[in-house]
Design a protein around this motif. Structure first.
Motif, PDB file in Angstrom:
ATOM      1  N   LEU A  38       0.836  -1.202   0.000  1.00  0.00           N
ATOM      2  CA  LEU A  38       0.000   0.000   0.000  1.00  0.00           C
ATOM      3  C   LEU A  38       0.876   1.259   0.000  1.00  0.00           C
ATOM      4  O   LEU A  38       0.632   2.211  -0.755  1.00  0.00           O
ATOM      5  N   VAL A  39       1.923   1.244   0.808  1.00  0.00           N
ATOM      6  CA  VAL A  39       2.829   2.396   0.855  1.00  0.00           C
ATOM      7  C   VAL A  39       3.566   2.559  -0.479  1.00  0.00           C
ATOM      8  O   VAL A  39       3.703   3.671  -0.993  1.00  0.00           O
ATOM      9  N   VAL A  40       4.002   1.438  -1.043  1.00  0.00           N
ATOM     10  CA  VAL A  40       4.690   1.503  -2.333  1.00  0.00           C
ATOM     11  C   VAL A  40       3.765   2.097  -3.395  1.00  0.00           C
ATOM     12  O   VAL A  40       4.144   2.989  -4.162  1.00  0.00           O
ATOM     13  N   ALA A  41       2.514   1.614  -3.407  1.00  0.00           N
ATOM     14  CA  ALA A  41       1.562   2.070  -4.427  1.00  0.00           C
ATOM     15  C   ALA A  41       1.238   3.553  -4.256  1.00  0.00           C
ATOM     16  O   ALA A  41       1.141   4.298  -5.235  1.00  0.00           O
ATOM     17  N   LEU A  42       1.074   3.982  -3.011  1.00  0.00           N
ATOM     18  CA  LEU A  42       0.760   5.396  -2.760  1.00  0.00           C
ATOM     19  C   LEU A  42       1.925   6.285  -3.165  1.00  0.00           C
ATOM     20  O   LEU A  42       1.743   7.381  -3.692  1.00  0.00           O
ATOM     21  N   GLN A  43       3.112   5.795  -2.939  1.00  0.00           N
ATOM     22  CA  GLN A  43       4.280   6.563  -3.330  1.00  0.00           C
ATOM     23  C   GLN A  43       4.423   6.615  -4.850  1.00  0.00           C
ATOM     24  O   GLN A  43       4.711   7.662  -5.418  1.00  0.00           O
ATOM     25  N   ASN A  44       4.172   5.473  -5.492  1.00  0.00           N
ATOM     26  CA  ASN A  44       4.202   5.453  -6.967  1.00  0.00           C
ATOM     27  C   ASN A  44       3.198   6.429  -7.557  1.00  0.00           C
ATOM     28  O   ASN A  44       3.398   6.986  -8.631  1.00  0.00           O
ATOM     29  N   ALA A  56       8.204   9.933   8.195  1.00  0.00           N
ATOM     30  CA  ALA A  56       7.035   9.528   8.974  1.00  0.00           C
ATOM     31  C   ALA A  56       7.297   8.230   9.732  1.00  0.00           C
ATOM     32  O   ALA A  56       6.994   8.106  10.921  1.00  0.00           O
ATOM     33  N   LEU A  57       7.896   7.258   9.032  1.00  0.00           N
ATOM     34  CA  LEU A  57       8.163   5.968   9.665  1.00  0.00           C
ATOM     35  C   LEU A  57       9.240   6.108  10.743  1.00  0.00           C
ATOM     36  O   LEU A  57       9.119   5.561  11.845  1.00  0.00           O
ATOM     37  N   GLY A  58      10.271   6.871  10.419  1.00  0.00           N
ATOM     38  CA  GLY A  58      11.345   7.083  11.385  1.00  0.00           C
ATOM     39  C   GLY A  58      10.823   7.718  12.660  1.00  0.00           C
ATOM     40  O   GLY A  58      11.183   7.307  13.775  1.00  0.00           O
ATOM     41  N   CYS A  81       2.122   0.792   9.982  1.00  0.00           N
ATOM     42  CA  CYS A  81       0.707   1.129   9.760  1.00  0.00           C
ATOM     43  C   CYS A  81       0.342   2.444  10.436  1.00  0.00           C
ATOM     44  O   CYS A  81      -0.421   3.243   9.876  1.00  0.00           O
ATOM     45  N   GLU A  82       0.887   2.667  11.634  1.00  0.00           N
ATOM     46  CA  GLU A  82       0.614   3.932  12.325  1.00  0.00           C
ATOM     47  C   GLU A  82       1.201   5.104  11.548  1.00  0.00           C
ATOM     48  O   GLU A  82       0.575   6.160  11.424  1.00  0.00           O
ATOM     49  N   ALA A  83       2.407   4.899  11.038  1.00  0.00           N
ATOM     50  CA  ALA A  83       3.041   5.970  10.263  1.00  0.00           C
ATOM     51  C   ALA A  83       2.200   6.306   9.040  1.00  0.00           C
ATOM     52  O   ALA A  83       1.995   7.477   8.701  1.00  0.00           O
ATOM     53  N   LEU A  84       1.688   5.279   8.387  1.00  0.00           N
ATOM     54  CA  LEU A  84       0.870   5.504   7.190  1.00  0.00           C
ATOM     55  C   LEU A  84      -0.402   6.267   7.551  1.00  0.00           C
ATOM     56  O   LEU A  84      -0.770   7.250   6.886  1.00  0.00           O
ATOM     57  N   GLU A  85      -1.038   5.817   8.620  1.00  0.00           N
ATOM     58  CA  GLU A  85      -2.276   6.475   9.029  1.00  0.00           C
ATOM     59  C   GLU A  85      -2.014   7.947   9.362  1.00  0.00           C
ATOM     60  O   GLU A  85      -2.741   8.844   8.913  1.00  0.00           O
ATOM     61  N   HIS A  86      -0.962   8.203  10.129  1.00  0.00           N
ATOM     62  CA  HIS A  86      -0.662   9.585  10.531  1.00  0.00           C
ATOM     63  C   HIS A  86      -0.296  10.454   9.328  1.00  0.00           C
ATOM     64  O   HIS A  86      -0.675  11.616   9.250  1.00  0.00           O
ATOM     65  N   LEU A  87       0.421   9.869   8.390  1.00  0.00           N
ATOM     66  CA  LEU A  87       0.808  10.635   7.207  1.00  0.00           C
ATOM     67  C   LEU A  87      -0.429  10.985   6.366  1.00  0.00           C
ATOM     68  O   LEU A  87      -0.564  12.108   5.874  1.00  0.00           O
ATOM     69  N   LEU A  88      -1.333  10.026   6.234  1.00  0.00           N
ATOM     70  CA  LEU A  88      -2.554  10.287   5.458  1.00  0.00           C
ATOM     71  C   LEU A  88      -3.429  11.326   6.160  1.00  0.00           C
ATOM     72  O   LEU A  88      -4.059  12.165   5.504  1.00  0.00           O
ATOM     73  N   ILE A  89      -3.465  11.261   7.482  1.00  0.00           N
ATOM     74  CA  ILE A  89      -4.229  12.272   8.233  1.00  0.00           C
ATOM     75  C   ILE A  89      -3.597  13.651   8.048  1.00  0.00           C
ATOM     76  O   ILE A  89      -4.287  14.637   7.777  1.00  0.00           O
ATOM     77  N   ALA A  90      -2.257  13.702   8.152  1.00  0.00           N
ATOM     78  CA  ALA A  90      -1.556  14.984   7.993  1.00  0.00           C
ATOM     79  C   ALA A  90      -1.809  15.579   6.605  1.00  0.00           C
ATOM     80  O   ALA A  90      -1.836  16.800   6.442  1.00  0.00           O
ATOM     81  N   LYS A  91      -2.006  14.718   5.626  1.00  0.00           N
ATOM     82  CA  LYS A  91      -2.253  15.193   4.270  1.00  0.00           C
ATOM     83  C   LYS A  91      -3.729  15.461   4.013  1.00  0.00           C
ATOM     84  O   LYS A  91      -4.116  15.787   2.879  1.00  0.00           O
ATOM     85  N   GLY A  92      -4.537  15.249   5.032  1.00  0.00           N
ATOM     86  CA  GLY A  92      -5.969  15.512   4.893  1.00  0.00           C
ATOM     87  C   GLY A  92      -6.696  14.463   4.065  1.00  0.00           C
ATOM     88  O   GLY A  92      -7.794  14.710   3.559  1.00  0.00           O
ATOM     89  N   LEU A  93      -6.092  13.280   3.935  1.00  0.00           N
ATOM     90  CA  LEU A  93      -6.695  12.227   3.105  1.00  0.00           C
ATOM     91  C   LEU A  93      -7.459  11.196   3.928  1.00  0.00           C
ATOM     92  O   LEU A  93      -8.125  10.325   3.372  1.00  0.00           O
ATOM     93  N   ALA A  94      -7.334  11.294   5.242  1.00  0.00           N
ATOM     94  CA  ALA A  94      -8.038  10.351   6.119  1.00  0.00           C
ATOM     95  C   ALA A  94      -8.211  11.020   7.471  1.00  0.00           C
ATOM     96  O   ALA A  94      -7.575  12.033   7.747  1.00  0.00           O
ATOM     97  N   SER A  95      -9.100  10.448   8.286  1.00  0.00           N
ATOM     98  CA  SER A  95      -9.245  10.931   9.655  1.00  0.00           C
ATOM     99  C   SER A  95      -9.155   9.730  10.578  1.00  0.00           C
ATOM    100  O   SER A  95      -9.463   8.603  10.179  1.00  0.00           O
TER     101      SER A  95
END
Lengths: 127, 212
Positions: A38-44, A56-58, A81-95
């Motif tokens: 999922l992270v690879v695809a989102l980055q692509n 974010a992961l670090g 998974c937490e890093a992904l969730e937080h990054l998506l929230i920071a980008k306004g793409l999820a809550s």
């Protein structure tokens, strides 16, 4: 076979101890491979950059280590998974509430799905 | 299951379950798919790249030991769950494993629609196509044709048995040991045992295919 993620994996390995063998990442359970993909695809797709992801992961891992967890790296993909969730929230793409609600829906959907049928969100009885 | 008790949900045996983290990954994925940021097919391609990198993949060692050790093979035929556990491998949900053995006369193939019944800790990651309903129905109706599509052409005289996993029983196909592997160590033999061989959509690799 092309490995679209090799560069990302190497970049990550330089900063964070991604579980791997000589060829690249390894996964203890299928959901970890799913989260990785999922992270690879989102980055692509350009949703975030490799640099943003590494940061974010670090940050997530440093926080977990500071809190006394993540010593042996066995919870690496939980942090992932937490890093992904937080990054998506920071980008306004999820809550956070949105992800919570959707996760609960998947758990109900799984419980409601009989053997032999694929687990689909539509199977959530509270949908 | 005809429902004299269908109001009592807890009487129904739950076949499927997600752990919280499994549900969370599904949640993030489905939300991103809905927003158009992720194509599920692209995810499948990435995940498939890691076919051999998920889980302990204990099945290959089980098969290699069965090829090398007749007493172990006998126990594996008798009670696969116990024989697999002997090697220190136990299923997460205590699933009941049954071994089905390929012979010169018979080929075995397992189908499943991939709810939770795929024993990934033994077999590794399931192939993407494995969960598609068309594969399941075609494998049952025309196993020989499906195998041919995977590049496996079996002699006409060879019977094909198709096994459908149930909520309680998961199958492990024991492929035939390739010729020319006499005296090989179990470790070396395990390299010949692919996931596809253990679900019966392939055969064990030939020694020439793994020549280093």
């Amino acid at each position: 076979m092309s490995r679209p993620d090799v560069e990302l994996a190497l970049a990550l390995a330089a900063n964070t101890p991604i579980p791997r063998d000589a060829d690249g990442p390894v996964f203890a359970e299928p959901w970890q491979a799913q989260a990785f993909a999922l992270v690879v695809a989102l980055q692509n797709k350009g949703v975030f950059t490799a640099q943003e992801w590494a940061e974010a992961l670090g940050a997530e891992i440093r926080e977990a280590v500071a809190a006394g967890g993540c010593k042996d790296g066995s919870d690496y993909y939980e942090r992932w998974c937490e890093a992904l969730e937080h990054l998506l929230i920071a980008k306004g793409l999820a809550s956070h509430d949105g992800v919570d609600a959707r996760a609960a829906a998947w758990e109900r959907a799984a419980e409601a799905t009989p053997h032999g049928k694929p687990i689909l969100l539509e199977n959530d009885p509270e949908r | 299951m005809s429902g004299h008790d269908h109001h009592h949900h807890h009487d129904h045996e739950h076949d499927n379950h997600f752990t919280p983290i499994e549900a969370r990954v599904r949640a993030l994925e489905s939300l991103m798919v809905e927003k158009g940021y992720v194509d599920p097919a692209a995810l499948d391609v990435i995940i498939d790249t890691y076919e051999t990198k998920v889980g302990p993949r204990n099945g290959a060692r089980v098969v290699a030991k069965a090829w090398s050790d007749p007493a172990y093979a006998a126990r594996l035929k008798q009670d696969a769950t116990a024989a697999i556990a002997e090697l220190g491998y136990t299923g997460r949900q205590g699933e009941h494993m049954v071994s089905v053995w390929n012979t010169p006369d018979e080929h075995n193939m397992v189908v499943c629609t991939l709810c939770s019944c795929y024993p990934w800790s033994v077999l590794g990651l399931p192939p993407v196509w494995y969960k598609s309903p068309p594969y399941r129905s075609r494998a049952v109706i025309d196993p020989r044709g499906v195998l041919a599509e995977f590049g496996v052409t079996l002699p006409e005289a060879k019977r094909i048995r198709v096994w459908d996993s149930t909520a309680e029983i998961r199958y492990l196909v024991i492929p035939e040991r390739p010729a020319g592997t006499e005296g090989w160590s179990e470790e070396r033999l395990a390299d010949l045992v692919t996931r596809d061989a253990m679900i019966g959509t392939g055969l064990a690799r030939q020694p020439a295919e793994v020549a280093a």
